[in-house]
Scaffold this motif. Sequence first.
Motif, mmCIF file in Angstrom:
data_model
loop_
_atom_site.group_PDB
_atom_site.id
_atom_site.type_symbol
_atom_site.label_atom_id
_atom_site.label_comp_id
_atom_site.label_asym_id
_atom_site.label_seq_id
_atom_site.Cartn_x
_atom_site.Cartn_y
_atom_site.Cartn_z
ATOM 1 N N ILE A 1 0.838 -1.199 0.000
ATOM 2 C CA ILE A 1 0.000 0.000 0.000
ATOM 3 C C ILE A 1 0.875 1.251 0.000
ATOM 4 O O ILE A 1 0.543 2.248 -0.637
ATOM 5 C CB ILE A 1 -0.961 -0.017 1.213
ATOM 6 C CG1 ILE A 1 -1.940 -1.183 1.069
ATOM 7 C CG2 ILE A 1 -1.703 1.306 1.335
ATOM 8 C CD1 ILE A 1 -2.743 -1.464 2.326
ATOM 9 N N THR A 2 2.006 1.184 0.655
ATOM 10 C CA THR A 2 2.905 2.343 0.711
ATOM 11 C C THR A 2 3.501 2.681 -0.656
ATOM 12 O O THR A 2 4.048 3.763 -0.827
ATOM 13 C CB THR A 2 4.057 2.111 1.705
ATOM 14 O OG1 THR A 2 4.698 0.878 1.390
ATOM 15 C CG2 THR A 2 3.540 2.063 3.138
ATOM 16 N N ALA A 3 3.390 1.782 -1.617
ATOM 17 C CA ALA A 3 3.937 2.023 -2.962
ATOM 18 C C ALA A 3 2.846 2.267 -3.992
ATOM 19 O O ALA A 3 3.091 2.181 -5.190
ATOM 20 C CB ALA A 3 4.809 0.847 -3.375
ATOM 21 N N LEU B 1 -3.686 5.088 3.033
ATOM 22 C CA LEU B 1 -2.654 4.910 4.056
ATOM 23 C C LEU B 1 -2.885 5.809 5.260
ATOM 24 O O LEU B 1 -2.692 5.387 6.402
ATOM 25 C CB LEU B 1 -1.271 5.163 3.461
ATOM 26 C CG LEU B 1 -0.082 4.786 4.329
ATOM 27 C CD1 LEU B 1 -0.140 3.320 4.739
ATOM 28 C CD2 LEU B 1 1.212 5.082 3.594
ATOM 29 N N ASN B 2 -3.345 7.007 5.042
ATOM 30 C CA ASN B 2 -3.610 7.932 6.136
ATOM 31 C C ASN B 2 -4.689 7.377 7.075
ATOM 32 O O ASN B 2 -4.558 7.426 8.292
ATOM 33 C CB ASN B 2 -4.014 9.304 5.592
ATOM 34 C CG ASN B 2 -4.036 10.367 6.669
ATOM 35 O OD1 ASN B 2 -3.210 10.369 7.567
ATOM 36 N ND2 ASN B 2 -4.995 11.260 6.563
ATOM 37 N N SER B 3 -5.759 6.822 6.493
ATOM 38 C CA SER B 3 -6.833 6.239 7.301
ATOM 39 C C SER B 3 -6.368 4.993 8.044
ATOM 40 O O SER B 3 -6.741 4.777 9.195
ATOM 41 C CB SER B 3 -8.032 5.881 6.416
ATOM 42 O OG SER B 3 -8.576 7.028 5.840
ATOM 43 N N ILE B 4 -5.577 4.199 7.373
ATOM 44 C CA ILE B 4 -5.087 2.956 7.981
ATOM 45 C C ILE B 4 -4.273 3.249 9.241
ATOM 46 O O ILE B 4 -4.402 2.561 10.248
ATOM 47 C CB ILE B 4 -4.258 2.140 6.969
ATOM 48 C CG1 ILE B 4 -5.172 1.603 5.874
ATOM 49 C CG2 ILE B 4 -3.501 0.999 7.660
ATOM 50 C CD1 ILE B 4 -4.439 0.990 4.699
ATOM 51 N N THR B 5 -3.450 4.268 9.194
ATOM 52 C CA THR B 5 -2.605 4.588 10.349
ATOM 53 C C THR B 5 -3.419 5.120 11.523
ATOM 54 O O THR B 5 -2.911 5.155 12.646
ATOM 55 C CB THR B 5 -1.515 5.617 9.976
ATOM 56 O OG1 THR B 5 -2.142 6.810 9.509
ATOM 57 C CG2 THR B 5 -0.576 5.066 8.921
ATOM 58 N N LYS B 6 -4.666 5.493 11.284
ATOM 59 C CA LYS B 6 -5.523 6.023 12.350
ATOM 60 C C LYS B 6 -6.528 4.998 12.871
ATOM 61 O O LYS B 6 -7.364 5.325 13.707
ATOM 62 C CB LYS B 6 -6.268 7.255 11.846
ATOM 63 C CG LYS B 6 -5.337 8.419 11.545
ATOM 64 C CD LYS B 6 -6.083 9.604 10.992
ATOM 65 C CE LYS B 6 -5.106 10.717 10.663
ATOM 66 N NZ LYS B 6 -5.747 11.827 9.977
#
Length: 149
Positions: free
Chosen positions: A9-11, A43-48
Amino acid sequence: MRIYFTAAITAIDQFGKNYKAIVETLEGIGHKVIADHILKADLNSITKETQKEQEEYYRWMLKQISSADILIAEVSFPSTVHVGHELTLALDKEKPVLALYVKGRKPVLFWGATSDKFYVAEYNLDDLKDILKDSIEDLANQMDVRFNF
């Protein structure tokens, strides 16, 4: 065939076009592909996510891998924990696995893999359909066949 697709996902900014092409090609040749968890990931949502949400996702992932016929991973991006973990889970469940990478980006880890159920294939977008068809045919021969009486 039911296929679980995974990728880094980071790529997604770098390889998202490839991820989408792989999924669309698989669907175009008649396969059911579980891929929204990658293609629609933020990715932003996943980290939260809360601990509970992360646990629910993990249980969902386990269920999807267990119910898939094969796992296909795009592995051109070096070393991500979740992709490696998913590959290992699938292999532990005796699922055939196809690791795809773009030319010149073969991950070092896979050079020593020796499982009959683990295939590694180099691709580019021009030959993707042929690579997937040939690889899936080989993978299908590795699937466990069980009969219930």
